[in-house]
Design a protein around this motif. Structure first.
Motif, PDB file in Angstrom:
ATOM      1  N   LEU A 145       0.965  -1.172  -0.058  1.00  0.00           N
ATOM      2  CA  LEU A 145       0.022  -0.096   0.154  1.00  0.00           C
ATOM      3  C   LEU A 145       0.819   0.976   0.016  1.00  0.00           C
ATOM      4  CD1 LEU A 145      -2.271  -1.073   2.788  1.00  0.00           C
ATOM      5  CD2 LEU A 145      -3.000  -1.045   0.489  1.00  0.00           C
TER       6      LEU A 145
ATOM      7  N   LEU B  16      -3.977  10.428   5.831  1.00  0.00           N
ATOM      8  CA  LEU B  16      -3.418   9.461   4.724  1.00  0.00           C
ATOM      9  C   LEU B  16      -4.353   9.235   3.903  1.00  0.00           C
ATOM     10  CD1 LEU B  16      -0.895   6.992   6.504  1.00  0.00           C
ATOM     11  CD2 LEU B  16      -0.343   9.185   5.556  1.00  0.00           C
TER      12      LEU B  16
ATOM     13  N   PHE C 199      -4.877   6.533   0.727  1.00  0.00           N
ATOM     14  CA  PHE C 199      -4.451   5.320   0.480  1.00  0.00           C
ATOM     15  C   PHE C 199      -4.792   5.123  -1.167  1.00  0.00           C
ATOM     16  CE2 PHE C 199      -2.338   3.244   3.858  1.00  0.00           C
ATOM     17  CZ  PHE C 199      -2.593   4.019   4.900  1.00  0.00           C
ATOM     18  N   GLY C 200      -3.730   4.341  -1.671  1.00  0.00           N
ATOM     19  CA  GLY C 200      -4.031   3.827  -3.107  1.00  0.00           C
ATOM     20  C   GLY C 200      -4.727   2.504  -3.037  1.00  0.00           C
ATOM     21  N   GLN C 201      -5.128   1.756  -3.992  1.00  0.00           N
ATOM     22  CA  GLN C 201      -5.868   0.540  -4.019  1.00  0.00           C
ATOM     23  C   GLN C 201      -5.127  -0.620  -3.409  1.00  0.00           C
ATOM     24  OE1 GLN C 201      -4.970   2.155  -6.484  1.00  0.00           O
ATOM     25  NE2 GLN C 201      -6.358   2.090  -8.320  1.00  0.00           N
ATOM     26  N   GLY C 202      -3.686  -0.388  -3.476  1.00  0.00           N
ATOM     27  CA  GLY C 202      -3.062  -1.654  -3.138  1.00  0.00           C
ATOM     28  C   GLY C 202      -2.648  -2.294  -4.359  1.00  0.00           C
TER      29      GLY C 202
END
Lengths: 114, 113
Positions: free
Chosen positions: B88, B101, B103-106
């Motif tokens: 992540l 934060l 976050f991106g999708q991972g």
């Protein structure tokens, strides 16, 4: 070591039930966060708190509320659980005045609403 | 609205391969970019990057930030099965965001023996 604990690892509830998810941190952190994690969507912020009794909406607060009566404890409340709230819920904490804003995560609660 | 996008979303490799994970970001008042590794439990912190062009390294993992082009990469060399995890990345906004934060999708990395 920072420790963030969550009250349950797995939880199964029925539609319409009131659900409480508890999070406790032992490092005297000012900030605490609740996320949900869904495949393909990553972690999305539901609510956060920067002090006792203070709370701020995150990106997806609808259907949720929170409570922070003590510094170490941050609760997520689903007033009337629905099937679209089936997800992994992650709690995190971070110090108030840090140059790093690194968040420390709990192990997560996998909630299933049937 | 702040946005973080990771690619690829999933990756399957064999032990010994080198992988590069990508993260692009649009974060208001950007302060730092963080990488986490998540196995079947809590995400654990890997790196925090604040300055362009300075590589952070930990064993076989390394990461770098480009603040002009708004992206970061995470490299893993000589992959092992224990590297299998979700990776992540997250952008941190400064100001009064209290360390929020985005976050991106991972990226789901699977390393086969």
């Amino acid at each position: 070591d920072v420790k963030v604990t969550q009250s349950s690892r797995y939880l199964v509830k029925r539609t319409g039930e009131k659900v409480f998810l508890e999070c406790v941190q032992d490092m005297d952190h000012e900030n605490m966060f609740w996320y949900r994690q869904d495949p393909g969507l990553g972690l999305r912020l539901i609510y956060f708190s920067y002090d006792v009794k203070m709370k701020e909406k995150g990106d997806i607060p609808e259907g949720y509320s929170v409570s922070r009566e003590k510094k170490e404890r941050f609760s997520l409340i689903l007033e009337s659980a629905s099937t679209n709230q089936t997800s992994m819920y992650l709690c995190a904490s971070s110090p108030g005045f840090s140059n790093h804003y690194e968040q420390y995560f709990g192990p997560g609660t996998r909630l299933t609403v049937t | 609205e702040d946005k973080v996008v990771q690619s690829p979303l999933s990756l399957v490799v064999h032990e010994g391969d080198t992988v590069t994970l990508n993260c692009s970001y649009e974060v208001t008042n950007f302060r730092s970019l963080l990488w986490y590794k998540q196995e079947k439990k809590a995400p654990t912190f890997l790196f925090m990057l604040t300055s362009s062009g300075i590589e952070k390294k930990s064993g076989r993992l390394s990461s770098i930030l480009d603040k002009k082009e708004l992206f970061s990469i995470l490299n893993i060399t000589a992959t092992q099965t224990g590297d299998s995890a979700i990776y992540l990345c997250a952008g941190n906004a400064g100001g009064t965001s209290y360390g929020k934060l985005t976050f991106g999708q991972g990226t789901i990395l699977t390393v086969h023996p």
